[in-house]
Design a protein around this motif. Structure first.
Motif, PDB file in Angstrom:
ATOM      1  N   GLU A 119      -8.272   3.959  -0.259  1.00 20.31           N
ATOM      2  CA  GLU A 119      -7.321   2.834   0.139  1.00 20.31           C
ATOM      3  C   GLU A 119      -8.094   1.667   0.441  1.00 20.31           C
ATOM      4  O   GLU A 119      -7.479   0.541   0.105  1.00 20.31           O
ATOM      5  CB  GLU A 119      -6.744   3.409   1.467  1.00 20.31           C
ATOM      6  CG  GLU A 119      -5.637   4.434   1.170  1.00 20.31           C
ATOM      7  CD  GLU A 119      -4.707   4.669   2.588  1.00 20.31           C
ATOM      8  OE1 GLU A 119      -5.061   4.189   3.479  1.00 20.31           O
ATOM      9  OE2 GLU A 119      -3.312   4.875   2.105  1.00 20.31           O
ATOM     10  N   ALA A 120      -9.359   1.531   0.798  1.00 21.21           N
ATOM     11  CA  ALA A 120     -10.008   0.676   1.311  1.00 21.21           C
ATOM     12  C   ALA A 120     -10.126  -0.332  -0.107  1.00 21.21           C
ATOM     13  O   ALA A 120      -9.727  -1.569  -0.134  1.00 21.21           O
ATOM     14  CB  ALA A 120     -11.170   0.875   1.955  1.00 21.21           C
ATOM     15  N   MET A 142       0.761  -1.131   0.069  1.00 23.12           N
ATOM     16  CA  MET A 142      -0.211  -0.146   0.207  1.00 23.12           C
ATOM     17  C   MET A 142       0.876   1.117  -0.106  1.00 23.12           C
ATOM     18  O   MET A 142       0.385   2.354  -0.457  1.00 23.12           O
ATOM     19  CB  MET A 142      -0.828   0.095   1.215  1.00 23.12           C
ATOM     20  CG  MET A 142      -2.015  -0.932   1.002  1.00 23.12           C
ATOM     21  SD  MET A 142      -3.308  -0.679  -0.174  1.00 23.12           S
ATOM     22  CE  MET A 142      -4.134   0.756   0.300  1.00 23.12           C
ATOM     23  N   ASN A 191     -13.633   2.202   7.477  1.00 24.29           N
ATOM     24  CA  ASN A 191     -14.120   2.932   6.226  1.00 24.29           C
ATOM     25  C   ASN A 191     -14.846   2.291   5.261  1.00 24.29           C
ATOM     26  O   ASN A 191     -14.594   2.061   4.491  1.00 24.29           O
ATOM     27  CB  ASN A 191     -12.621   3.441   5.851  1.00 24.29           C
ATOM     28  CG  ASN A 191     -11.863   2.137   5.563  1.00 24.29           C
ATOM     29  OD1 ASN A 191     -12.264   1.000   5.753  1.00 24.29           O
ATOM     30  ND2 ASN A 191     -10.862   2.340   4.923  1.00 24.29           N
ATOM     31  N   ARG A 228      -9.534   9.775   1.559  1.00 24.01           N
ATOM     32  CA  ARG A 228      -8.642   8.959   1.053  1.00 24.01           C
ATOM     33  C   ARG A 228      -8.736   7.491   1.758  1.00 24.01           C
ATOM     34  O   ARG A 228      -8.581   6.329   1.023  1.00 24.01           O
ATOM     35  CB  ARG A 228      -7.249   9.588   1.678  1.00 24.01           C
ATOM     36  CG  ARG A 228      -5.976   9.038   1.095  1.00 24.01           C
ATOM     37  CD  ARG A 228      -4.862   9.367   2.115  1.00 24.01           C
ATOM     38  NE  ARG A 228      -3.534   8.365   1.648  1.00 24.01           N
ATOM     39  CZ  ARG A 228      -3.032   8.683   0.697  1.00 24.01           C
ATOM     40  NH1 ARG A 228      -3.128   9.427  -0.272  1.00 24.01           N
ATOM     41  NH2 ARG A 228      -1.936   7.818   0.462  1.00 24.01           N
ATOM     42  N   SER A 229      -9.428   7.347   2.891  1.00 24.56           N
ATOM     43  CA  SER A 229      -9.486   6.074   3.560  1.00 24.56           C
ATOM     44  C   SER A 229     -10.214   5.181   2.552  1.00 24.56           C
ATOM     45  O   SER A 229     -10.120   4.084   2.372  1.00 24.56           O
ATOM     46  CB  SER A 229     -10.029   6.185   5.015  1.00 24.56           C
ATOM     47  OG  SER A 229     -11.406   6.956   4.606  1.00 24.56           O
ATOM     48  N   GLN A 230     -11.436   5.748   1.805  1.00 22.75           N
ATOM     49  CA  GLN A 230     -12.105   4.982   0.948  1.00 22.75           C
ATOM     50  C   GLN A 230     -11.603   4.465  -0.200  1.00 22.75           C
ATOM     51  O   GLN A 230     -11.594   3.461  -0.982  1.00 22.75           O
ATOM     52  CB  GLN A 230     -13.584   5.701   0.759  1.00 22.75           C
ATOM     53  CG  GLN A 230     -14.468   5.488   1.982  1.00 22.75           C
ATOM     54  CD  GLN A 230     -15.647   6.292   1.428  1.00 22.75           C
ATOM     55  OE1 GLN A 230     -16.052   6.670   0.532  1.00 22.75           O
ATOM     56  NE2 GLN A 230     -16.477   6.580   2.497  1.00 22.75           N
ATOM     57  N   PHE A 242      -8.525  -1.147   8.440  1.00 16.81           N
ATOM     58  CA  PHE A 242      -7.850   0.068   8.696  1.00 16.81           C
ATOM     59  C   PHE A 242      -8.410   0.391  10.353  1.00 16.81           C
ATOM     60  O   PHE A 242      -9.182  -0.014  10.807  1.00 16.81           O
ATOM     61  CB  PHE A 242      -8.112   1.183   7.829  1.00 16.81           C
ATOM     62  CG  PHE A 242      -7.558   0.851   6.542  1.00 16.81           C
ATOM     63  CD1 PHE A 242      -6.553   1.270   6.032  1.00 16.81           C
ATOM     64  CD2 PHE A 242      -8.432   0.074   5.693  1.00 16.81           C
ATOM     65  CE1 PHE A 242      -6.037   1.239   4.739  1.00 16.81           C
ATOM     66  CE2 PHE A 242      -7.842  -0.269   4.441  1.00 16.81           C
ATOM     67  CZ  PHE A 242      -6.875   0.441   3.741  1.00 16.81           C
ATOM     68  N   ARG A 270     -15.767  -7.400   4.727  1.00 21.99           N
ATOM     69  CA  ARG A 270     -15.332  -7.058   3.441  1.00 21.99           C
ATOM     70  C   ARG A 270     -14.102  -7.771   2.974  1.00 21.99           C
ATOM     71  O   ARG A 270     -13.817  -8.079   1.755  1.00 21.99           O
ATOM     72  CB  ARG A 270     -15.281  -5.578   3.538  1.00 21.99           C
ATOM     73  CG  ARG A 270     -15.028  -4.976   1.853  1.00 21.99           C
ATOM     74  CD  ARG A 270     -15.472  -3.481   2.059  1.00 21.99           C
ATOM     75  NE  ARG A 270     -14.212  -2.784   2.991  1.00 21.99           N
ATOM     76  CZ  ARG A 270     -14.393  -1.452   3.178  1.00 21.99           C
ATOM     77  NH1 ARG A 270     -15.119  -0.802   2.836  1.00 21.99           N
ATOM     78  NH2 ARG A 270     -13.012  -0.981   3.838  1.00 21.99           N
TER      79      ARG A 270
END
Ligand SMILES: Nc1ncnc2c1ncn2[C@@H]1O[C@H](COP(=O)(O)OP(=O)(O)OP(=O)(O)O)[C@@H](O)[C@H]1O
Ligand SMILES: [Mg+2]
Lengths: 302, 532
Positions: free
Chosen positions: B404-405, A104, A146, B400-402, A142, A211
Motif C-alpha cells: 500500500e505504501a 486507495m 511501513n 500488505r502495508s508495504q 499510514f 517519503r
C-alpha cells in the motif's frame, strides 16, 4: 442516496457545510507548483486544482463494502493549505473516507462507491482518471510506519525513482530536502545507506512522512500517524504538521482530541459512517453545534 | 496416576517424544552418510598384499571379504587377485580352512594399468628397446624413477588428442559441410579454395599424427617384465602403467601419498575401462552444470507462474484448479517427465530446430537428440511446482502495508511488484530453488531418456566456440552410479566406486545447496530482519 428523512433523529438538523476559511491560500504558492505538475496527467492538471481555495470537495459520497454501507452521504470540503482532522469513534469510517481521497479503496475487492470527490473542478472518480497521477498528488502516511526494506536513502528516493528520475544529484537533493522537511535529517544524515528498518518507531514514521514529501504532493493524508509514538515523538510530528501546512494541504485522522485541537484548522466529526458536524476547530471544540459532538469531545460518549 | 496425567498436561511427554523422533531421524541420516562415506573413502587406502598357499597353488592379493560357515558351506575368504587378463576375473573365493599362514612379501606389487584392471605380482626385469636394463629389486627402483616421465608423455599425448586433434577434426568437418553447400551452387573457384584449405588442414593433421605416433612408440619402448605369484609372466609397457603400489613395503606416509593421488585421480580424471576405473570428473561436471542450467530455467518459469497466479489472476475456481494441477505435477513419476521430454523437447522441438537451423548436418541430429539443454528443461518442469509453491508463499508473506505504501506513492502495480514485493520475496524464492535443486540433482530416470550417456566424448562446456554446448550429451553422477554398479561386466570391482560416486553426489547436492543458502542469508541480511 441522499435521503435526509432516513437520518437519525438526533441529527435531523445537519448544519450546512460551512465554507472553509482560507488560511494560507496564496495564489503565489500555487503558481510555483504549476511547474512541477506540468506533466500531462490530465484531467488533473486542470488549473482549478492548483489555485482553487478549496482543495477537495466531497459530494454525496456513499461507500459500500459488499452489502455493508461504511460511508453515508458525506459532504465535506477541505481548504488548501490547512489542516483538517477527522475524529470519531472507532469504526465510524474515518480511514475509509481518507482512503477515498486518493482512491486507495480501489485496491479492495467488492467496494462500491457513489458520489463525487472533486479536486478543483475535476472528479477523481470520473472514468479515465489517471489514478497513478492522482496518488502522486495525494501522498499518504499510514497508522503503522511501513518503511520499505531498503536503505534510508532509497526509501525517500523511491517515489522519484518510480517516476523515472535516475539523476543522482537530483535524488540527493530531493532526499535531503524531504528529510529536512520531516525533521529527520540531523538524525540520519550520516547513515543514509543503513537499512530503514534499523530506525526507531518515531524515526520510521517521520521517514514515511519524508517519503511522502519527496514527490512534492499537493495533499498529505495521514491516518493516525502518531498512534504508535511516544509523547515526544508525537510532539515532533505535530510540529512537523504545522510546519508542512505552509506548503501542503493536510488531512489527518486522529483519536486524540488534544491533537486535533492543537494541529488542525478544521475538524470533522463522524459517527457510524455519517458526517455529524464539521467546522473550524476552535468553534467545534468550544461550542459544538451538535450534542453528539459535545458528548464525544467531552468523553461522555456511548 | 494423577502425576502421569499432570505430566501429560504439561506436555513434557511430547517434548521427549519429539526429541526422540528427531534423534532417530538424525541417527538415520548420519548413519546413511557415514556408511556411504566410509565404504567409499576407504577404497583408496592401499591394503596389504597377502600371499597364502592353497591346494591349487599360491595366491597373492588383497583380502576383500569373509564368509562364515553356513551349514554345509565352509567358511570362505575372498581375495582380490587382479590380473584379469590372466585369470579371467579379479576375485576369488577360497575355503578359509585350506589357507596356509599368510605372508606379506615386501617385493609384491599392485600395478594399476590402463587395461585389464590391476596386476598383482612381482617385477622381474625392466628393458628398453629389447635390451635388459635392470633385474630384480633394481628393476623396481628403476621403473619407479622412470614412471613420472612416462606419465608426463602420456598426459601430453592425451592433451594433443583431445585438444588439437579434436579441433582439427571440427575444422575439417566444417569445411566438409561448407563444401556440400557449395556443391549445389557449382561455384568452381570457391570449391577449389575450400579444397586447398582442406588439404592444408589434412597435412597439419598428418604431421600431428606422426608426432603423436612418435611419442607413443617412445612411451612403449620401456617394457616391464612381470611375474604372477604362480609363475606366469607378462610384458607390460611402462607407458600403460598408472601407478605402482608396493603396499607391503610402504609406511603410513607413502600410503597417504598413494591415497591422495588416487583420490585426486578419481576427482579430476576421465573414466577408464568402461567407467570402472579412473576418475569421474565428467560426471561431477555434468551434474553440476545440469543443475545450474536447470536452476536458470526453473526460477523464471516458477516465479512468473506464481506471480501471475497470486498477483494478477482473478482468484476463482480456475486459479484454484490451476494451483491444484501445478501441485499435482510434483507427484507425477519422474520417468513420465522423461518420456515427455523425449517426445516433446527432443523429437518435436529439437527436430524442428535441426530442420530450421542445422539442416546442413542432417541426418546427424544436433538438437534432435538428447542433450543437456533438454535434460535440464525436463528437470525444470519436474521441479517447477516446488518453486511455484514457495514463491506464492513468499509473495503472500510480503506485508500488505508495504504494497500500500508503494501504491500510495503513485507506483503502478508492476512497479510495486518489481521494486518492493519481489525483493522481499527473494529469500522465499531461493528456498524454493534449494528444494528444487535437492530434487533435481538426484533424478536419474528422466535424464536417461533426455541426454545422459555412459561416456560422453566431450564436456558441455569447453574452450571451443561457443563454449556452452547445450546440445551435447553429458555424464551424470546418478546415472554413473547406476551404470557402474549394475550395468558393468565387472560390478564386483566397481562396488567401492558406487559408494564413492554416491558420496560425491551427496556432496555435490550439499555444496550447491550451501551456495543457495549462503545467497539467501546474504539477501536476508540486506533486507534487514528487525523492525525496531
Ligand atoms: N476492507 C474492508 N472490508 C469490509 N469492511 C471494512 C473494510 N475496511 C473497513 N471496513 C468496515 O468499514 C467500517 C469503517 O471502517 P474504518 O476503517 O474506516 O473505521 P475507522 O473510523 O478508521 O476506525 P478506527 O478508528 O478504528 O481506525 C467499519 O465498520 C469496518 O468494519
Ligand atoms: Mg482507521
Amino acid at each position: 442516496m441522499m435521503n435526509p428523512g432516513a437520518i437519525d433523529m438526533e441529527i435531523d438538523d445537519p448544519r450546512p457545510v460551512p465554507e472553509p476559511t482560507l488560511l494560507h491560500a496564496s495564489l503565489d504558492g500555487a503558481a510555483k507548483r504549476v511547474g512541477i505538475f506540468s506533466q500531462p496527467d490530465l484531467p488533473l492538471t486542470d488549473p482549478s486544482v492548483l489555485s482553487a481555495p478549496t482543495m477537495l470537495k466531497v459530494e454525496r459520497l456513499n461507500l459500500f463494502y459488499g452489502e455493508k454501507q461504511a460511508l453515508d452521504d458525506i459532504n465535506l470540503q477541505v481548504a488548501r493549505n490547512s489542516v483538517t482532522s477527522f475524529i470519531g469513534p472507532s469504526g465510524c469510517g474515518k480511514s475509509t473516507l481518507l482512503r477515498c481521497l486518493n482512491r486507495m479503496n480501489d485496491l479492495i475487492d467488492d467496494v462500491r462507491i457513489q458520489g463525487r470527490v472533486m479536486m478543483g473542478d475535476t472528479d477523481i472518480y470520473a472514468p479515465g482518471t489517471d489514478v497513478i497521477a492522482l496518488r502522486k498528488r495525494a501522498g499518504m502516511v499510514f497508522q503503522k510506519s511501513n518503511p520499505f526494506p531498503k536503505s534510508i536513502f532509497e526509501n525517500v528516493a523511491y517515489g522519484l525513482r518510480i517516476q523515472g528520475q535516475g539523476d543522482r544529484v537530483v535524488l540527493e537533493e530531493a532526499v535531503e530536502r524531504s528529510l529536512k522537511g520531516a525533521g529527520l535529517w540531523e538524525e540520519v544524515k550520516d547513515r543514509l545507506k543503513d537499512s530503514a528498518q534499523g530506525l526507531s518507531g518515531g524515526q520510521q514514521q517521520r521517514l514515511c512522512i519524508a517519503r511522502a514529501l519527496a514527490v512534492r504532493p499537493e495533499i498529505i493524508l495521514m491516518d493516525e500517524p502518531c498512534s504508535a509514538l511516544d509523547p515526544i515523538a508525537t510532539a515532533r510530528v505535530e510540529e512537523l504538521i504545522l510546519e508542512l501546512k505552509r506548503e501542503f494541504t493536510i488531512v489527518i485522522v486522529t483519536h486524540n482530541m488534544q491533537q486535533a485541537a492543537r494541529v488542525s484548522d478544521h475538524t470533522a466529526f463522524f459517527w457510524m459512517g455519517k458526517l455529524i458536524e464539521t467546522g473550524l476547530t476552535e468553534k467545534l471544540f468550544t461550542n459544538p453545534g451538535h450534542r453528539m459532538t459535545e458528548d464525544y469531545i467531552t468523553g461522555r460518549f456511548g | 496416576m494423577s502425576r502421569l496425567a499432570e505430566r501429560f498436561r504439561q506436555g513434557g511427554v511430547f517434548v521427549w517424544l519429539s526429541a526422540t523422533v528427531l534423534a532417530f531421524c538424525l541417527a538415520m541420516i548420519i548413519g546413511l552418510v557415514g556408511y556411504i562415506a566410509a565404504k567409499g573413502m576407504g577404497y583408496f587406502w592401499p591394503s596389504p598384499l597377502v600371499q597364502v598357499q592353497t591346494p591349487d597353488g599360491p595366491i597373492l592379493g588383497e583380502i576383500t571379504g569373509q564368509q562364515p560357515t553356513h551349514g554345509e558351506e565352509p567358511a570362505k575368504t575372498q581375495f582380490r587377485v587382479g590380473n584379469r587378463d590372466i585369470y579371467g576375473q579379479d576375485f576369488r573365493w577360497v575355503p578359509t580352512a585350506d589357507l596356509s599362514a599368510p605372508e606379506f612379501p615386501k617385493d609384491a606389487l599392485l600395478i594399476e594399468r590402463l587395461e585389464y584392471g590391476p596386476f598383482i605380482g612381482r617385477i622381474v626385469s625392466l628393458s628398453h628397446d629389447g635390451q635388459p636394463v635392470a633385474t630384480g629389486p633394481a628393476a623396481i627402483t628403476e621403473a619407479a624413477s622412470r614412471l613420472p616421465e612416462t606419465l608426463r608423455i602420456r598426459r601430453h599425448i592425451q592433451s594433443i588428442e583431445k585438444g588439437q586433434v579434436g579441433d582439427l577434426n571440427r575444422r575439417i568437418e566444417r569445411i566438409r559441410l561448407a563444401r556440400r553447400k557449395l556443391e549445389e551452387g557449382r561455384d568452381a573457384s570457391a570449391l577449389q579454395a575450400l579444397d586447398a584449405k582442406a588439404a592444408a588442414l589434412q597435412t597439419t593433421y598428418d604431421e600431428l599424427q606422426t608426432s603423436l605416433e612418435q611419442s607413443r612408440s617412445e612411451s612403449k619402448a620401456w617394457i616391464l617384465g612381470l611375474q604372477t605369484v604362480d609363475g606366469q609372466t607378462r610384458d607390460l609397457p611402462l607407458g600403460s602403467v598408472v601407478r605402482m603400489v608396493p603396499a607391503n613395503a610402504m609406511n603410513r606416509f607413502d600410503k597417504l601419498g598413494v591415497y591422495l593421488s588416487r583420490l585426486w585421480e578419481f576427482l579430476a580424471d576421465d573414466p577408464r575401462e568402461s567407467n570402472t576405473e579412473g576418475g569421474i570428473f565428467p560426471a561431477i561436471f555434468g551434474t553440476v552444470m545440469m543443475v545450474l542450467v536447470m536452476s536458470v530455467l526453473v526460477v523464471p518459469l516458477g516465479v512468473i507462474t506464481a506471480l501471475y497466479l497470486r498477483e494478477y489472476a482473478r482468484q476463482g475456481w480456475v486459479v484454484r484448479a490451476v494451483r491444484v494441477a501445478v501441485n499435482n505435477l510434483a507427484g507425477v513419476p519422474s520417468i513420465v517427465f522423461g518420456v515427455f521430454g523425449l517426445g516433446f523437447f527432443v523429437y518435436s522441438l529439437g527436430g524442428t530446430i535441426d530442420q530450421l537451423f542445422f539442416s546442413d548436418s542432417l541426418p546427424t541430429p544436433t538438437y534432435g537428440t538428447g542433450g543437456i539443454l533438454w535434460a535440464s528443461l525436463t528437470l525444470s518442469l519436474l521441479t517447477v511446482p516446488v518453486v511455484v509453491v514457495a514463491t506464492e508463499e513468499a509473495l503472500g508473506a510480503v506485508p500488505r502495508s508495504q504494497r500500500e505504501a508503494s501504491l500510495a506513492m503513485g507506483a503502478t502495480k508492476w512497479q510495486t511488484l518489481w521494486n518492493i514485493v519481489l525483493p522481499s520475496a527473494t529469500p522465499g524464492i531461493l528456498t524454493g530453488l534449494i528444494l528444487a535443486i535437492a530434487r533435481g540433482a538426484g533424478e536419474v530416470a528422466p535424464l536417461m531418456l533426455t541426454g545422459v550417456v555412459k561416456l560422453a566424448p566431450s564436456m558441455p562446456l569447453d574452450g571451443t566456440f561457443p563454449f556452452f554446448h547445450l546440445d551435447r550429451k553429458f555424464m551424470h553422477l546418478g546415472f554413473h552410479i547406476y551404470d557402474v554398479g549394475f550395468q558393468s561386466p565387472n560390478s564386483e570391482a566397481a562396488k567401492p566406486m558406487v559408494f564413492m560416486a554416491s558420496f560425491l553426489l551427496l556432496l555435490v547436492v550439499v555444496i550447491l545447496n550451501l551456495f543457495a543458502l549462503n545467497l539467501r542469508r546474504k539477501l536476508r541480511e540486506r533486507l534487514g530482519g528487525s523492525t525496531f
